[in-house]
Design a protein around this motif. Sequence first.
Motif, PDB file in Angstrom:
ATOM      1  N   ASN A  37     -40.404 -55.862 -14.699  1.00 34.85           N
ATOM      2  CA  ASN A  37     -39.946 -55.628 -15.813  1.00 34.85           C
ATOM      3  C   ASN A  37     -40.173 -54.226 -16.539  1.00 34.85           C
ATOM      4  O   ASN A  37     -41.126 -54.336 -17.255  1.00 34.85           O
ATOM      5  N   PRO A  56     -32.340 -61.384  -8.220  1.00 31.67           N
ATOM      6  CA  PRO A  56     -33.246 -60.899  -9.104  1.00 31.67           C
ATOM      7  C   PRO A  56     -32.913 -60.346 -10.615  1.00 31.67           C
ATOM      8  O   PRO A  56     -33.667 -60.140 -11.432  1.00 31.67           O
ATOM      9  N   HIS A  57     -31.502 -60.135 -10.633  1.00 33.10           N
ATOM     10  CA  HIS A  57     -30.858 -59.151 -11.550  1.00 33.10           C
ATOM     11  C   HIS A  57     -30.001 -60.091 -12.281  1.00 33.10           C
ATOM     12  O   HIS A  57     -29.301 -61.035 -11.690  1.00 33.10           O
ATOM     13  N   VAL A  80     -34.675 -54.690 -14.915  1.00 35.98           N
ATOM     14  CA  VAL A  80     -35.506 -55.229 -13.843  1.00 35.98           C
ATOM     15  C   VAL A  80     -35.537 -54.389 -12.595  1.00 35.98           C
ATOM     16  O   VAL A  80     -34.407 -53.803 -12.355  1.00 35.98           O
ATOM     17  N   HIS A  90     -37.243 -55.908  -1.922  1.00 36.55           N
ATOM     18  CA  HIS A  90     -36.826 -56.850  -1.226  1.00 36.55           C
ATOM     19  C   HIS A  90     -37.124 -56.788   0.294  1.00 36.55           C
ATOM     20  O   HIS A  90     -37.432 -55.803   0.851  1.00 36.55           O
ATOM     21  N   THR A 110     -40.898 -58.305  -8.284  1.00 38.16           N
ATOM     22  CA  THR A 110     -40.023 -57.866  -9.552  1.00 38.16           C
ATOM     23  C   THR A 110     -40.821 -57.277 -10.628  1.00 38.16           C
ATOM     24  O   THR A 110     -41.792 -57.865 -10.756  1.00 38.16           O
ATOM     25  N   ALA A 148     -36.325 -54.847  -8.451  1.00 39.72           N
ATOM     26  CA  ALA A 148     -36.873 -55.732  -7.546  1.00 39.72           C
ATOM     27  C   ALA A 148     -37.033 -55.012  -6.141  1.00 39.72           C
ATOM     28  O   ALA A 148     -36.218 -54.034  -5.866  1.00 39.72           O
TER      29      ALA A 148
END
Length: 507
Positions: free
Chosen positions: A373, A268-269, A293, A297, A371, A295
């Motif tokens: 931002n 995700p990064h 970001v 999980h 996620t 995230a």
Amino acid sequence: MATLPPAQPTAILRGHRAQVHSAVFMRLERTAEGATMTADTRLATGDSDGYVVLWDLAIVRARAVWRAHQNSILGMAAWDDDQQLVTHGRDHRLVVWQVGVADEARSSTVLPLDDESASAASKTPGSSATRPQPWMVHVLEVNTMNFCAFAWSGLVGSVAAVTAVTGSDSTSTDVATTGPAPRQRLVAVPNTLTLEAADIYHLPSQRRINTIKLGTKEGMIMAMALFYAPSDENTLILIAAFENGVVVLATLAQGADGPAIILYRAQPHSQPILSLDVSPDRTYFLTSAADAVIAKHPIRLPKVAQKEKAPATEAPKASHPPPPPSNNKPVSLLSAALAKEASTSSSSRVPPASKAAPPPPVEVETQPLATINTKHAGQQGLRIRDDGRLFATAGWDARVRVYAAQTMKEVAVLKWHQTGCFAVAFAPVVRPESTADGNDKKAIEGAPSNAVATTPGAASSSGTSLVSRANNRREVSVKERRLRHAVTAHWLAVGSKDGKISLWDIF
């Protein structure tokens, strides 16, 4: 609409002359419901010069100061049940210190900042060379070529690698001759030779019991977590976050020294991951990176397919031997007997059981739960509070951001430091029973971004006797009020590049 004034910290701890890299609250009281703060709770902070300071929250003063490492401290953790502090330094050492109340009596309280000024004034070496250190319980030589701090977990059961060396179960001891068995723990650190591999060590034997490779070209491991699955205490989970933004979750189903099975792998990064933390219920974990970001999980174990017991097959009824072929040829007695025996054996024969099919390959998940931002790059030191409702990050822009864990919405921005922040630590929350059911959850998510709230009500019954006495009678001294506030406050500690630690009382 009038806006609230910017939030201000409750206290500022000054004493480090180098940037603060790690912070952790320790010496807690363990109850059936979890950890609670006590009157002797300490905040341990470590800096880039290797110094550790134990702060007394009641008097906001240092109780013990020593140089734990000759280089920067990467991470710290508290083993509260044994009053032990673990420090991981870039001098290739991981040390377990005994830091109980009795050990503070012989410790120095001269802060590194004061020690430096005294040394500069006298032109003589500082007192750090003769500064007494706490008792070293364990010293483990590990790899610290990168910037990844260690991960640790208590050991459930025994380890076959240690048992094979000692020749007996490492958890069994003769109480009559040797006393109770020492507490066993597992420590995970990056491997020395392979960037994508992790080593698992066993304490107190200090042996490396496993090496797990979790990738091929992901780069260095930047953050790790090690814990047992909530649904299966025999399944050890290892999480590794890499330099290229990849996160990998693997399980060791056969114990700490068994093979690894990767269950989750996502990216995700776009920048190196700086920190991760696991939720208190161990159902998800969060990561933050050099990008903007954050995230969330999943932590999901594959469902074990239970073998359904097939209904017992009824034995076929014995059939009479088929009549001889109706032809005109005579049948001998021997042929008739052989035909009867063959018919009987075939009717009673059970069909052979089909071979068990090999277990299907585990499907690797690749999608995070969510996620966001944040539009603020460089958030590290991510920590989730023990009630699972809040998490916070330390930003390179000198701001600490607090988020609601469920919605991942920003609920507060704390600004006091003028330089970048590196470390965040939450103290265990002591809540009154009236708010333990979570009815005030909406108040957190709907709070303004600059709001800081103090703890309502009194401490729970699991706190110290001082708090219970203060609830039953009027507090008569400043000392008691300070002790009560130190126990009941919802502390958030922030370590910065300026060497200062800000203490905030939030939500």
